[in-house]
Design a protein around this motif. Structure first.
Motif, short mmCIF file in Angstrom:
data_model
loop_
_atom_site.label_atom_id
_atom_site.label_comp_id
_atom_site.label_asym_id
_atom_site.label_seq_id
_atom_site.Cartn_x
_atom_site.Cartn_y
_atom_site.Cartn_z
N LEU A 103 0.83 -1.22 0.00
CA LEU A 103 0.00 0.00 0.00
C LEU A 103 0.86 1.26 0.00
O LEU A 103 0.53 2.25 -0.65
CB LEU A 103 -0.93 -0.01 1.22
CG LEU A 103 -1.96 -1.14 1.28
CD1 LEU A 103 -2.86 -0.96 2.51
CD2 LEU A 103 -2.81 -1.19 0.01
N ILE A 104 1.96 1.22 0.74
CA ILE A 104 2.85 2.38 0.78
C ILE A 104 3.41 2.65 -0.62
O ILE A 104 3.45 3.80 -1.08
CB ILE A 104 4.01 2.15 1.78
CG1 ILE A 104 3.46 2.17 3.21
CG2 ILE A 104 5.09 3.22 1.61
CD1 ILE A 104 4.48 1.80 4.28
N HIS A 105 3.81 1.59 -1.32
CA HIS A 105 4.39 1.76 -2.64
C HIS A 105 3.34 2.07 -3.70
O HIS A 105 3.70 2.41 -4.84
CB HIS A 105 5.21 0.52 -3.01
CG HIS A 105 6.52 0.45 -2.29
ND1 HIS A 105 6.64 -0.15 -1.05
CD2 HIS A 105 7.75 0.94 -2.59
CE1 HIS A 105 7.89 -0.05 -0.64
NE2 HIS A 105 8.58 0.60 -1.54
N GLU A 106 2.08 1.94 -3.34
CA GLU A 106 1.01 2.44 -4.22
C GLU A 106 0.80 3.94 -4.03
O GLU A 106 0.12 4.57 -4.84
CB GLU A 106 -0.31 1.72 -3.90
CG GLU A 106 -0.50 0.41 -4.60
CD GLU A 106 -1.94 -0.06 -4.55
OE1 GLU A 106 -2.38 -0.73 -5.50
OE2 GLU A 106 -2.64 0.23 -3.56
N GLY A 107 1.37 4.49 -2.95
CA GLY A 107 1.19 5.90 -2.67
C GLY A 107 -0.03 6.20 -1.83
O GLY A 107 -0.50 7.35 -1.79
N ARG A 108 -0.54 5.19 -1.11
CA ARG A 108 -1.72 5.40 -0.26
C ARG A 108 -1.39 6.31 0.92
O ARG A 108 -0.25 6.38 1.39
CB ARG A 108 -2.24 4.07 0.28
CG ARG A 108 -2.70 3.09 -0.76
CD ARG A 108 -3.92 3.60 -1.53
NE ARG A 108 -4.46 2.57 -2.41
CZ ARG A 108 -5.46 1.77 -2.07
NH1 ARG A 108 -6.04 1.86 -0.89
NH2 ARG A 108 -5.90 0.86 -2.92
N TYR A 145 6.23 1.90 10.36
CA TYR A 145 6.68 1.82 8.98
C TYR A 145 7.37 3.09 8.50
O TYR A 145 7.48 3.33 7.30
CB TYR A 145 5.50 1.51 8.07
CG TYR A 145 4.82 0.21 8.42
CD1 TYR A 145 5.37 -1.01 8.05
CD2 TYR A 145 3.64 0.20 9.17
CE1 TYR A 145 4.76 -2.20 8.38
CE2 TYR A 145 3.03 -1.00 9.51
CZ TYR A 145 3.59 -2.20 9.12
OH TYR A 145 2.99 -3.38 9.47
N ALA A 146 7.90 3.87 9.42
CA ALA A 146 8.57 5.13 9.06
C ALA A 146 9.69 4.89 8.06
O ALA A 146 9.88 5.66 7.11
CB ALA A 146 9.11 5.82 10.31
N HIS A 147 10.45 3.80 8.26
CA HIS A 147 11.58 3.53 7.36
C HIS A 147 11.11 3.22 5.94
O HIS A 147 11.79 3.56 4.97
CB HIS A 147 12.40 2.37 7.91
CG HIS A 147 11.68 1.07 7.98
ND1 HIS A 147 10.61 0.85 8.85
CD2 HIS A 147 11.83 -0.09 7.27
CE1 HIS A 147 10.17 -0.38 8.69
NE2 HIS A 147 10.88 -0.98 7.75
N VAL A 148 9.93 2.61 5.81
CA VAL A 148 9.40 2.30 4.48
C VAL A 148 8.91 3.58 3.81
O VAL A 148 9.15 3.80 2.61
CB VAL A 148 8.26 1.27 4.55
CG1 VAL A 148 7.79 0.89 3.14
CG2 VAL A 148 8.72 0.02 5.30
N PHE A 149 8.22 4.43 4.58
CA PHE A 149 7.78 5.71 4.04
C PHE A 149 8.98 6.56 3.61
O PHE A 149 8.95 7.23 2.57
CB PHE A 149 6.97 6.49 5.08
CG PHE A 149 5.54 6.03 5.21
CD1 PHE A 149 4.60 6.35 4.25
CD2 PHE A 149 5.14 5.29 6.32
CE1 PHE A 149 3.28 5.93 4.37
CE2 PHE A 149 3.82 4.87 6.45
CZ PHE A 149 2.88 5.19 5.48
N ASP A 150 10.06 6.52 4.40
CA ASP A 150 11.24 7.32 4.08
C ASP A 150 11.87 6.89 2.75
O ASP A 150 12.41 7.72 2.01
CB ASP A 150 12.28 7.21 5.20
CG ASP A 150 11.85 7.94 6.46
OD1 ASP A 150 10.94 8.79 6.37
OD2 ASP A 150 12.43 7.66 7.53
N GLU A 151 11.81 5.60 2.46
CA GLU A 151 12.42 5.08 1.24
C GLU A 151 11.53 5.23 0.01
O GLU A 151 11.98 5.09 -1.11
CB GLU A 151 12.77 3.60 1.43
CG GLU A 151 13.92 3.34 2.39
CD GLU A 151 15.24 3.86 1.86
OE1 GLU A 151 15.45 3.80 0.63
OE2 GLU A 151 16.06 4.34 2.67
#
Length: 207
Positions: A125-130, A150-156
């Protein structure tokens, strides 16, 4: 067994929620989650709230195929235990030790927890831009917890590299050995090195 892994990884259900899932809650575009299985009994979800999650095309296909193999059972559960009842703790522990552990180990994953598969769904979902709010709702989290976890995933994440979840799943599957759903066989498509597939953490968990 492969379908259970798909539900955990690509719909983000907690193990107990997956084991309480009924076919009437699997809809055309979403899955309704309003219960959890524990010690062979159905109870409220962890948050005591119902929610819906997006049903991605590849997972819908997995469930349809699983349903075709389970069509003879009268149980409304997607993953029924003995006698069509919810899984007991012993059934869960046996599956985790005898089926899931070896499969994950064969993929190079150490100290695997089925619970951690749901992190894959959040990453999709993060990589979809949700938005954080939408992701938190589908994961059954508070937005603050989602951001902290999931801060590290959002940061990347690069907004210019958005990719539909279905495309992410299909690309990962195309690179790996096809799943077999034949009765009596255990297989899966997941790769510990592929962030689309699974993000793992240490520790223990119960459904």
């Amino acid at each position: 067994h492969a379908t259970l892994v798909s539900v955990l990884a690509y719909a983000g259900l907690r193990p107990g929620e997956a084991l309480a899932l009924t076919w009437d809650h699997v809809r055309e575009r979403t899955i309704l989650i309003d219960a959890s299985a524990s010690l062979g009994h159905i109870q409220d979800t962890k948050t005591k709230r119902s929610r819906t999650v997006q049903l991605h095309g590849p997972l819908r296909e997995d469930l349809n195929l699983w349903h075709s193999h389970r069509s003879q059972t009268a149980s409304p559960l997607v993953f029924p235990g003995k006698g069509g009842e919810p899984w007991t703790r012993t059934t869960w522990q046996n599956w985790r030790r005898r089926i899931y552990g070896p499969a994950a180990g064969a993929a190079g994953v150490t100290a695997p927890r089925p619970y951690d598969l749901r992190h894959s769904f959040v990453s999709l979902l993060i990589h979809e831009g949700r938005s954080i709010v939408d992701i938190a709702r589908q994961a059954g989290h508070a937005p603050t917890m989602t951001l902290a976890t999931y801060a590290h995933v959002f940061d990347e994440f690069d907004a210019g590299e958005r990719l539909p979840a279905e495309q992410q799943i299909q690309q990962a599957r195309d690179e790996l050995v096809p799943v077999s759903y034949l009765p009596g066989q255990v297989s899966d498509r997941f790769d510990a090195e592929n962030p689309v597939s699974i993000e793992w953490s240490q520790g223990g968990s119960n459904p």
